[in-house]
Motif scaffolding. Sequence first.
Motif, PDB file in Angstrom:
ATOM      1  N   LYS A  44       7.255  11.459 -21.016  1.00 61.36           N
ATOM      2  CA  LYS A  44       7.241  11.443 -22.482  1.00 61.36           C
ATOM      3  C   LYS A  44       7.159  10.013 -23.015  1.00 61.36           C
ATOM      4  O   LYS A  44       6.438   9.747 -23.983  1.00 61.36           O
ATOM      5  N   HIS A  45       7.905   9.121 -22.370  1.00 59.65           N
ATOM      6  CA  HIS A  45       7.894   7.728 -22.821  1.00 59.65           C
ATOM      7  C   HIS A  45       6.516   7.104 -22.616  1.00 59.65           C
ATOM      8  O   HIS A  45       5.978   6.447 -23.516  1.00 59.65           O
ATOM      9  N   TYR A  46       5.947   7.307 -21.444  1.00 56.59           N
ATOM     10  CA  TYR A  46       4.625   6.737 -21.161  1.00 56.59           C
ATOM     11  C   TYR A  46       3.579   7.294 -22.119  1.00 56.59           C
ATOM     12  O   TYR A  46       2.740   6.556 -22.649  1.00 56.59           O
ATOM     13  N   MET A  47       3.623   8.611 -22.346  1.00 62.24           N
ATOM     14  CA  MET A  47       2.640   9.233 -23.232  1.00 62.24           C
ATOM     15  C   MET A  47       2.775   8.691 -24.658  1.00 62.24           C
ATOM     16  O   MET A  47       1.778   8.430 -25.334  1.00 62.24           O
ATOM     17  N   SER A  48       4.011   8.493 -25.097  1.00 66.80           N
ATOM     18  CA  SER A  48       4.221   7.976 -26.452  1.00 66.80           C
ATOM     19  C   SER A  48       3.741   6.533 -26.579  1.00 66.80           C
ATOM     20  O   SER A  48       3.447   6.070 -27.685  1.00 66.80           O
ATOM     21  N   GLN A  49       3.647   5.835 -25.437  1.00 70.86           N
ATOM     22  CA  GLN A  49       3.149   4.459 -25.435  1.00 70.86           C
ATOM     23  C   GLN A  49       1.647   4.388 -25.136  1.00 70.86           C
ATOM     24  O   GLN A  49       1.093   3.297 -24.969  1.00 70.86           O
ATOM     25  N   GLY A  50       1.019   5.564 -25.076  1.00 67.95           N
ATOM     26  CA  GLY A  50      -0.423   5.600 -24.864  1.00 67.95           C
ATOM     27  C   GLY A  50      -0.853   5.493 -23.415  1.00 67.95           C
ATOM     28  O   GLY A  50      -2.004   5.151 -23.138  1.00 67.95           O
ATOM     29  N   ILE A  51       0.063   5.806 -22.479  1.00 69.55           N
ATOM     30  CA  ILE A  51      -0.268   5.739 -21.050  1.00 69.55           C
ATOM     31  C   ILE A  51      -0.197   7.145 -20.470  1.00 69.55           C
ATOM     32  O   ILE A  51       0.891   7.661 -20.169  1.00 69.55           O
ATOM     33  N   SER A  52      -1.345   7.782 -20.341  1.00 66.92           N
ATOM     34  CA  SER A  52      -1.383   9.110 -19.743  1.00 66.92           C
ATOM     35  C   SER A  52      -1.259   8.989 -18.232  1.00 66.92           C
ATOM     36  O   SER A  52      -1.359   7.890 -17.669  1.00 66.92           O
ATOM     37  N   GLN A  53      -1.062  10.124 -17.565  1.00 69.67           N
ATOM     38  CA  GLN A  53      -0.968  10.101 -16.105  1.00 69.67           C
ATOM     39  C   GLN A  53      -2.271   9.593 -15.488  1.00 69.67           C
ATOM     40  O   GLN A  53      -2.266   8.916 -14.463  1.00 69.67           O
ATOM     41  N   LEU A  54      -3.388   9.884 -16.124  1.00 68.41           N
ATOM     42  CA  LEU A  54      -4.680   9.401 -15.631  1.00 68.41           C
ATOM     43  C   LEU A  54      -4.743   7.876 -15.675  1.00 68.41           C
ATOM     44  O   LEU A  54      -5.220   7.230 -14.736  1.00 68.41           O
ATOM     45  N   GLU A  55      -4.267   7.310 -16.751  1.00 71.59           N
ATOM     46  CA  GLU A  55      -4.278   5.850 -16.886  1.00 71.59           C
ATOM     47  C   GLU A  55      -3.250   5.202 -15.958  1.00 71.59           C
ATOM     48  O   GLU A  55      -3.464   4.104 -15.435  1.00 71.59           O
ATOM     49  N   TYR A  56      -2.141   5.893 -15.764  1.00 78.18           N
ATOM     50  CA  TYR A  56      -1.108   5.431 -14.831  1.00 78.18           C
ATOM     51  C   TYR A  56      -1.675   5.359 -13.410  1.00 78.18           C
ATOM     52  O   TYR A  56      -1.476   4.378 -12.689  1.00 78.18           O
ATOM     53  N   LEU A 116       0.845  -1.203   0.000  1.00 73.98           N
ATOM     54  CA  LEU A 116       0.000   0.000   0.000  1.00 73.98           C
ATOM     55  C   LEU A 116       0.876   1.247   0.000  1.00 73.98           C
ATOM     56  O   LEU A 116       0.550   2.251  -0.645  1.00 73.98           O
ATOM     57  N   LEU A 117       1.981   1.176   0.743  1.00 74.89           N
ATOM     58  CA  LEU A 117       2.926   2.294   0.768  1.00 74.89           C
ATOM     59  C   LEU A 117       3.599   2.462  -0.599  1.00 74.89           C
ATOM     60  O   LEU A 117       3.852   3.581  -1.047  1.00 74.89           O
ATOM     61  N   HIS A 118       3.873   1.331  -1.250  1.00 69.92           N
ATOM     62  CA  HIS A 118       4.473   1.405  -2.583  1.00 69.92           C
ATOM     63  C   HIS A 118       3.499   2.070  -3.568  1.00 69.92           C
ATOM     64  O   HIS A 118       3.912   2.888  -4.400  1.00 69.92           O
ATOM     65  N   ILE A 119       2.218   1.701  -3.467  1.00 77.41           N
ATOM     66  CA  ILE A 119       1.216   2.281  -4.361  1.00 77.41           C
ATOM     67  C   ILE A 119       1.140   3.790  -4.172  1.00 77.41           C
ATOM     68  O   ILE A 119       1.024   4.549  -5.143  1.00 77.41           O
ATOM     69  N   ARG A 120       1.241   4.237  -2.925  1.00 75.92           N
ATOM     70  CA  ARG A 120       1.232   5.680  -2.668  1.00 75.92           C
ATOM     71  C   ARG A 120       2.397   6.360  -3.398  1.00 75.92           C
ATOM     72  O   ARG A 120       2.240   7.417  -4.002  1.00 75.92           O
ATOM     73  N   LEU A 121       3.557   5.720  -3.324  1.00 73.10           N
ATOM     74  CA  LEU A 121       4.738   6.264  -3.990  1.00 73.10           C
ATOM     75  C   LEU A 121       4.536   6.321  -5.502  1.00 73.10           C
ATOM     76  O   LEU A 121       4.856   7.326  -6.153  1.00 73.10           O
ATOM     77  N   TYR A 122       3.981   5.263  -6.073  1.00 77.92           N
ATOM     78  CA  TYR A 122       3.760   5.227  -7.513  1.00 77.92           C
ATOM     79  C   TYR A 122       2.785   6.321  -7.957  1.00 77.92           C
ATOM     80  O   TYR A 122       3.023   7.021  -8.945  1.00 77.92           O
ATOM     81  N   VAL A 123       1.672   6.442  -7.244  1.00 77.36           N
ATOM     82  CA  VAL A 123       0.648   7.417  -7.621  1.00 77.36           C
ATOM     83  C   VAL A 123       1.179   8.843  -7.496  1.00 77.36           C
ATOM     84  O   VAL A 123       0.830   9.725  -8.283  1.00 77.36           O
ATOM     85  N   ARG A 130       4.087   9.906  -8.096  1.00 72.33           N
ATOM     86  CA  ARG A 130       5.084  10.235  -9.122  1.00 72.33           C
ATOM     87  C   ARG A 130       4.631   9.719 -10.487  1.00 72.33           C
ATOM     88  O   ARG A 130       3.973   8.688 -10.577  1.00 72.33           O
ATOM     89  N   TYR A 131       4.997  10.446 -11.522  1.00 73.21           N
ATOM     90  CA  TYR A 131       4.697  10.013 -12.897  1.00 73.21           C
ATOM     91  C   TYR A 131       5.993  10.126 -13.697  1.00 73.21           C
ATOM     92  O   TYR A 131       6.195  11.071 -14.464  1.00 73.21           O
ATOM     93  N   PRO A 132       6.904   9.171 -13.493  1.00 70.63           N
ATOM     94  CA  PRO A 132       8.218   9.261 -14.148  1.00 70.63           C
ATOM     95  C   PRO A 132       8.129   8.927 -15.638  1.00 70.63           C
ATOM     96  O   PRO A 132       7.156   8.328 -16.095  1.00 70.63           O
ATOM     97  N   PHE A 133       9.161   9.298 -16.375  1.00 67.05           N
ATOM     98  CA  PHE A 133       9.253   8.970 -17.803  1.00 67.05           C
ATOM     99  C   PHE A 133       7.987   9.402 -18.557  1.00 67.05           C
ATOM    100  O   PHE A 133       7.431   8.654 -19.354  1.00 67.05           O
TER     101      PHE A 133
END
Length: 286
Positions: free
Chosen positions: A94-106, A80-87, A89-92
């Motif tokens: 440009k890479h995620y967006m180019s792969q079709g993963i927006s911050q909302l989807e992340y 649960l603590l890891h999930i908090r860390l992931y949410v 932050r939205y690293p990379f």
Amino acid sequence: MIEINSGGEKVIFTYGKNDFLMNYFSERLQEDLTGAQKDFDKRPGYVQGENNHHLLEEDEKYTTRIFRIQSRLATTSEQLLHIRLYVNRYPFRKHYMSQGISQLEYIQYHMEALYHKVHTIHEIMLLMINEVFSLNLPEMKCRWPNLTKKLDATEKPMKFAHTYFKTFENLIGLRHLNSHRGYYEDEEKDKIDLYYGVFFYKEEAKGLKMNEDLKKMFPPALTRYKLIEFKKQKVELIDLIIKENEKLLHKFLESLLPVYEAQLHQILGHEKQSKLRQLFKQSIKK
């Protein structure tokens, strides 16, 4: 870390990220496990590098089984603590967006993981009840209806497990819908996606040319602001879930102590001496 010092003797227990493990049941469990491991390699028949589980006494096997389940509980709660860390932050980007993963989807991906972890924690609580009470239900059949056939629902650990379920009933319900129906609904996410340009910026990152008039409709600064606010709301929700999870698990585990000690007494035919228990009694007297 908790340290008990009485009469010149010291017992120290240290845990990582899980405050709920700072309860007497978990401390007693660790003490008993440490006792079982002491000089284990000196026992007749011990073979280095092989499974020597059969060399454990029955009470030690009982303690080991419970400790393994508690370890699953601790590991899943830590996630649960890891999930908090992931949410948070939205690293990379440009890479995620180019792969079709927006911050909302992340964020959606990790919120779905959150629902699953909360449900899993409750399932592990039921496994813990089954093992501590020695109900002997197979793990696949360790469900609430089956537990209530063997154990009164008014038993404290059962009451705390039920409280946990009721506290997170909505999230567990969302987990079921997500797992079995592929369902995920977040009106605010959909609103930001369509009305604040996240969808179009994602398509642009994938190579689509956005019309200049379309860009003017979605000022980047406004889009970033909405995403920051959305992320903040999710992090605050996760913080609340973590806090409640810690509080409820602490009470749940603490309630298992009398049962654990009674089961040890039944296995051994006498009370198993606990150095930690003696130190607690001495500290209370003082």
